[in-house]
Write an enzyme that holds these catalytic residues in place. Structure first.
Site, PDB file in Angstrom:
ATOM      1  N   TYR A 291      -1.992  -0.751  10.536  1.00  0.00           N
ATOM      2  CA  TYR A 291      -2.123  -1.127   9.123  1.00  0.00           C
ATOM      3  C   TYR A 291      -0.845  -0.762   8.368  1.00  0.00           C
ATOM      4  O   TYR A 291      -0.292  -1.570   7.621  1.00  0.00           O
ATOM      5  CB  TYR A 291      -3.338  -0.411   8.508  1.00  0.00           C
ATOM      6  CG  TYR A 291      -3.557  -0.716   7.037  1.00  0.00           C
ATOM      7  CD1 TYR A 291      -4.050  -1.956   6.634  1.00  0.00           C
ATOM      8  CD2 TYR A 291      -3.268   0.220   6.046  1.00  0.00           C
ATOM      9  CE1 TYR A 291      -4.250  -2.245   5.287  1.00  0.00           C
ATOM     10  CE2 TYR A 291      -3.465  -0.057   4.709  1.00  0.00           C
ATOM     11  CZ  TYR A 291      -3.960  -1.295   4.326  1.00  0.00           C
ATOM     12  OH  TYR A 291      -4.155  -1.579   2.994  1.00  0.00           O
TER      13      TYR A 291
ATOM     14  N   SER B 142       0.862  -1.190   0.000  1.00  0.00           N
ATOM     15  CA  SER B 142       0.000   0.000   0.000  1.00  0.00           C
ATOM     16  C   SER B 142       0.895   1.235   0.000  1.00  0.00           C
ATOM     17  O   SER B 142       2.064   1.154   0.404  1.00  0.00           O
ATOM     18  CB  SER B 142      -0.845   0.006   1.281  1.00  0.00           C
ATOM     19  OG  SER B 142      -1.509   1.242   1.441  1.00  0.00           O
TER      20      SER B 142
END
Ligand code: NDP
Length: 247
Positions: free
Chosen positions: A156, A142
């Site tokens: 995350y 990501s």
């Protein structure tokens, strides 16, 4: 995309979003896709749809936090097709909350799915790819793996920093085995991911942030691009974000 035809590609988290789009695109270009996720009904519907359209697909109920499930998914691919050309370790969750909320169970789940689950995918294919002297491991990271997404996305981000480190380490350790390794780092893709937050206020903020989200197909095309390269070309990293996004 002629290099994609006949390739055997395992995809985790194929029941929605990026995984589903990738399965559809690769199979439309002749790949034999082997699909795993927990929502078996959605995997079955996708497999049926791909086969109806003339493609090749197998499905298997897979929880990536269970090593035996991931081993069974990969075994299904090898038993049916005799080899595995690529795995897309795509399954991921993003429950967002500030650290002070102490959502320790969600921290554990993110570590279990985003890191441990991905490593189970690696463990399942590595001995096979080493023996084949050919393979491709594609891991979904990501933009939050470059820049810490805080407040809220700290854990995350930590998992996605880990994905980038693991993938680069794998590349360095296995380039001599002719195993390609690719990090795909998206931002704001229109999928179910933002809904994985347990906190309603967070989900509301994310919906706002995701108003400029781009379709999952944009990531599927990046994955297909990496796969279609000849064996001596390793697309090591791709970052894709909405044009208007600064993050
Ligand atoms: P989705 O929520 O649409 O898809 C996530 C997939 O992961 C689902 O198919 C889900 O299937 C699967 N999954 C979740 N937990 C498990 C588990 N324990 N075992 C097996 N499968 C699991 O989100 P995206 O398509 O957006 O996410 C794909 C990847 O892209 C993720 O790694 C995510 O972190 C990454 N990403 C996404 C971005 C975005 O903006 N959307 C941005 C940056 C990265 P099921 O519930 O059926 O098991």
């Amino acid at each position: 995309m002629s290099n994609i035809a006949e390739k055997v590609v395992v995809i985790t988290g194929a029941s929605s979003g990026v995984g589903e789009s990738t399965a559809r695109l690769l199979s439309a270009n002749g790949a034999k896709v082997v699909l795993g996720a927990r929502r078996k009904d959605r995997i079955d519907a996708l497999v049926t749809d791909i086969i109806t359209k003339g493609g090749s697909a197998l499905g298997c109920k897979t929880d990536v936090t269970k090593r035996e499930d991931v081993e069974a998914l990969v075994k299904g691919a090898v038993d049916t097709h005799g080899r595995i050309d690529a795995i897309v370790n795509n399954a991921g969750i993003m429950p967002i909350a500030p650290m002070v909320a102490l959502k320790v169970e969600e921290w554990d789940r993110m570590i279990d799915v985003n890191i441990r689950g991905l490593l189970y995918g690696v463990a399942a294919v590595l001995p096979i790819m080493q023996k084949q002297k050919l393979g491709h491991i594609i891991n979904l990271a990501s933009v939050a793996g470059f820049k810490v997404f805080a407040p809220g996305g700290t854990v995350y981000s930590a998992t996605k920093f880990a994905v980038r480190a693991l993938t680069e380490g794998l590349r360095l350790e296995h380039k001599a085995d002719n195993i390609r390794c690719t990090i795909i780092s998206p931002a704001a893709i229109a999928t179910e991911l933002p809904e994985s937050s347990s906190d309603e206020a967070t989900r509301k903020n994310l919906r706002e942030f995701y108003k400029i989200a781009i379709p999952a197909d944009s990531i599927a095309r990046a994955i297909a691009y990496a796969i279609e390269q000849p064996p001596d070309v390793d697309v090591s990293e791709i970052v894709i974000r909405p044009t208007a996004l600064d993050f």
